[in-house]
Design an enzyme around this catalytic site. Structure first.
Site, PDB file in Angstrom:
ATOM      1  N   HIS A 125       0.848  -1.198   0.000  1.00 29.67           N
ATOM      2  CA  HIS A 125       0.000   0.000   0.000  1.00 29.67           C
ATOM      3  C   HIS A 125       0.878   1.241   0.000  1.00 29.67           C
ATOM      4  O   HIS A 125       1.929   1.296   0.629  1.00 29.67           O
ATOM      5  CB  HIS A 125      -1.004  -0.023   1.153  1.00 29.67           C
ATOM      6  CG  HIS A 125      -0.468   0.323   2.516  1.00 29.67           C
ATOM      7  ND1 HIS A 125      -0.383   1.618   2.971  1.00 29.67           N
ATOM      8  CD2 HIS A 125      -0.049  -0.467   3.535  1.00 29.67           C
ATOM      9  CE1 HIS A 125       0.075   1.617   4.220  1.00 29.67           C
ATOM     10  NE2 HIS A 125       0.299   0.365   4.583  1.00 29.67           N
ATOM     11  N   ASP A 137       5.748   2.914   7.076  1.00 30.73           N
ATOM     12  CA  ASP A 137       4.389   2.414   6.843  1.00 30.73           C
ATOM     13  C   ASP A 137       3.661   3.336   5.852  1.00 30.73           C
ATOM     14  O   ASP A 137       3.028   4.289   6.247  1.00 30.73           O
ATOM     15  CB  ASP A 137       3.640   2.373   8.162  1.00 30.73           C
ATOM     16  CG  ASP A 137       2.251   1.777   8.033  1.00 30.73           C
ATOM     17  OD1 ASP A 137       1.969   1.139   6.995  1.00 30.73           O
ATOM     18  OD2 ASP A 137       1.434   1.962   8.958  1.00 30.73           O
ATOM     19  N   GLU A 171      -5.460   1.953   2.091  1.00 30.62           N
ATOM     20  CA  GLU A 171      -5.284   0.791   2.976  1.00 30.62           C
ATOM     21  C   GLU A 171      -5.521   1.188   4.422  1.00 30.62           C
ATOM     22  O   GLU A 171      -6.113   0.436   5.203  1.00 30.62           O
ATOM     23  CB  GLU A 171      -3.872   0.218   2.795  1.00 30.62           C
ATOM     24  CG  GLU A 171      -3.608  -1.086   3.541  1.00 30.62           C
ATOM     25  CD  GLU A 171      -3.052  -0.911   4.947  1.00 30.62           C
ATOM     26  OE1 GLU A 171      -2.854  -1.934   5.634  1.00 30.62           O
ATOM     27  OE2 GLU A 171      -2.812   0.252   5.381  1.00 30.62           O
ATOM     28  N   GLU A 172      -5.062   2.384   4.773  1.00 29.00           N
ATOM     29  CA  GLU A 172      -5.177   2.834   6.164  1.00 29.00           C
ATOM     30  C   GLU A 172      -6.623   3.070   6.597  1.00 29.00           C
ATOM     31  O   GLU A 172      -6.902   3.197   7.783  1.00 29.00           O
ATOM     32  CB  GLU A 172      -4.348   4.106   6.371  1.00 29.00           C
ATOM     33  CG  GLU A 172      -2.851   3.937   6.142  1.00 29.00           C
ATOM     34  CD  GLU A 172      -2.164   3.072   7.188  1.00 29.00           C
ATOM     35  OE1 GLU A 172      -2.856   2.531   8.066  1.00 29.00           O
ATOM     36  OE2 GLU A 172      -0.926   2.938   7.115  1.00 29.00           O
ATOM     37  N   ASP A 200       4.322  -4.913   3.698  1.00 28.13           N
ATOM     38  CA  ASP A 200       3.800  -3.784   4.462  1.00 28.13           C
ATOM     39  C   ASP A 200       4.660  -3.621   5.707  1.00 28.13           C
ATOM     40  O   ASP A 200       4.620  -4.463   6.601  1.00 28.13           O
ATOM     41  CB  ASP A 200       2.338  -4.050   4.837  1.00 28.13           C
ATOM     42  CG  ASP A 200       1.664  -2.845   5.462  1.00 28.13           C
ATOM     43  OD1 ASP A 200       2.345  -1.845   5.742  1.00 28.13           O
ATOM     44  OD2 ASP A 200       0.441  -2.912   5.683  1.00 28.13           O
ATOM     45  N   HIS A 287       2.362   5.030  12.743  1.00 26.40           N
ATOM     46  CA  HIS A 287       1.216   5.932  12.586  1.00 26.40           C
ATOM     47  C   HIS A 287       1.438   7.274  13.279  1.00 26.40           C
ATOM     48  O   HIS A 287       0.486   7.892  13.773  1.00 26.40           O
ATOM     49  CB  HIS A 287      -0.066   5.269  13.102  1.00 26.40           C
ATOM     50  CG  HIS A 287      -0.623   4.259  12.144  1.00 26.40           C
ATOM     51  ND1 HIS A 287      -1.841   3.634  12.347  1.00 26.40           N
ATOM     52  CD2 HIS A 287      -0.141   3.747  10.985  1.00 26.40           C
ATOM     53  CE1 HIS A 287      -2.076   2.798  11.350  1.00 26.40           C
ATOM     54  NE2 HIS A 287      -1.043   2.844  10.506  1.00 26.40           N
TER      55      HIS A 287
END
EC number: 3.4.24.-
Length: 438
Positions: A125, A137, A171-172, A200, A287
């Protein structure tokens, strides 16, 4: 990686269920053996992967600090990847969808050639969360997949399977882009997939080396790569169901992949095995706004980028070769429990001209109550050691497995040995038999 969580009920033991997966998979993958040979995979330049990460970081900085779905930074990221692939000779398709009131994009890239009825796809992603640039990420997976695709072009690879690459949007927000892609594939097209490989978060700063335990052949391919480096792996559980492989798995497509960890903490045992800091998250910036260019472990990123190439070359470009003569030893050899001394089972090879092939096949049958204790090597006549199994497989018993060894530097004739050692206490076993095929 998405925040939604779905857990596996139990880990899959690859060898025990290989037949089940082969019967249910739309198109079965076959791991390279003495009956298949793959061209040598390239070394993926770490500098090239990091150059892509630098571009993604700049894109984020120029577009509000992130590359999230519906934001300008995501579309600029897609445009960057697409331009690289177009220039390298791929056929690219930009797929659009709508989520949360904004247009999203998937990028699909097909490499010419290969069997159109047997598709091997690799993907990652490309979106970040809104709080940062998303360099680990999932810039890490996106950049490594991109550079591996460019390596396919540089090599002029002529695969046996049709190679396809994908970069997913949103994707998130819950795997939106990959779900859209899979759900819009006609049933006949889904049936053409030999497998989907997902990457990922593969450069976490306090990394672990985790392998998805979904399709046994894909899993074993990655384990073989890491065994060749002498690096132990563990089954991936933290991200199970939380990344784009789930979209493919849910419609029956065989999946696999790699992962270096997110918010879970590294244990003391893992720090002893892999280095790094115990009690600390694999990625403290998961994140967060600090998921920047400084949030990457170069060694992990380099190893995993090479592992992607290893899998694509071995699963997507192997071709049949004629088998040669076989030699077998069926005598039982007891393996002492928790010993520093290894036992050997010899085979004398004669009548084979020249050197052993690059696809020398070693079939191992060891009866043992805990194969996770076993270290098993092939020892060539000149004493060169080829590690076959290094304390993997967890609590499963017995080791019944075929290995492919590049022994092309060895003279075939002479005394070859299977060497086995039990490296921990409380389990017993013996070499039941083994066979070497040239």
């Amino acid at each position: 990686m998405s925040l939604s969580v779905s857990r596996r009920l139990a880990a899959v033991t690859a060898f025990a269920v290989a037949g089940l997966f082969a019967s249910t998979a739309p198109v079965a993958l076959a791991a390279p053996s003495a009956a298949t040979a793959a061209p040598t995979p390239p070394d993926i330049p770490l500098a090239n992967v990091k150059a892509h990460l630098s571009q993604l970081s700049t894109i984020a900085a120029n577009n509000g600090g992130n590359r999230a779905h519906g934001r300008a930074g995501y579309k600029a990221s897609i445009d960057y990847v697409k331009a690289k692939l177009d220039a390298a000779g791929f056929t690219t398709t930009l797929q659009t969808f709508t989520s949360s009131g904004a247009t999203g994009y998937n990028l699909i890239a097909d490499w010419p050639g290969g069997d159109p009825n047997s598709v091997l796809m690799s993907g990652a992603h490309l979106d970040s969360v809104t709080s940062g640039a998303g360099i680990n990420d999932n810039g890490s997976g996106s950049a490594a997949v991109l550079e591996t695709a460019l390596a396919v072009s540089r090599a002029g690879l002529q695969p046996t399977k049709h190679l396809r690459f994908g970069w997913w949007g949103a994707e998130e927000l819950g795997l939106i882009g990959s779900k859209y892609y899979v759900n819009n594939l006609p049933t006949a097209e889904r049936a053409k997939f030999a497998g989907y490989l997902n990457f990922d978060m593969i450069g976490s700063p306090n990394p672990g080396y985790f392998v998805y335990d979904d399709d046994p052949t894909i899993e074993q391919t990655f384990k073989n790569y890491y065994a060749g480096l002498g690096v132990a792996t563990e089954i991936e559980t933290e991200g199970d169901g939380r990344s784009d492989h789930a979209s493919f798995k849910n419609v029956g497509i065989p999946v696999g992949g790699l992962f270096t960890g997110a918010s879970n903490s590294k244990t003391a045992a893992q720090a002893q095995k892999w280095g790094g800091t115990s009690g600390q998250a694999f990625d403290r910036c998961y994140h967060s706004s600090c998921d920047s260019l400084t949030n990457i472990n170069d060694t992990a990123l380099d190893r995993n980028a090479d592992a992607i190439a290893y899998a694509i070359w071995n699963l997507g470009a192997s071709t049949p070769v004629p088998p040669g003569p076989s030699f077998e030893n069926t005598a039982d050899v007891s393996i002492p429990d928790n010993s520093t001394t290894a036992v050997t089972s010899p085979i004398t090879v004669s009548g084979v001209a020249g050197n052993a092939p690059a696809t020398t096949k070693v079939d191992v049958n060891i009866v043992h109550t805990y194969r996770g204790d076993l270290v098993v090597d092939l020892v060539a006549p000149d004493g060169t050691v080829y590690n076959l199994h290094n304390r993997t497989g967890g609590s499963a018993d017995n080791l019944v497995q075929s290995y492919t060894v590049n022994a092309s530097s060895e003279v075939a004739n002479g005394s070859w040995k299977l060497r086995a050692r039990d490296a921990a206490a409380q389990d017993v076993g013996y070499i039941n038999s083994w066979k070497i095929t040239f």
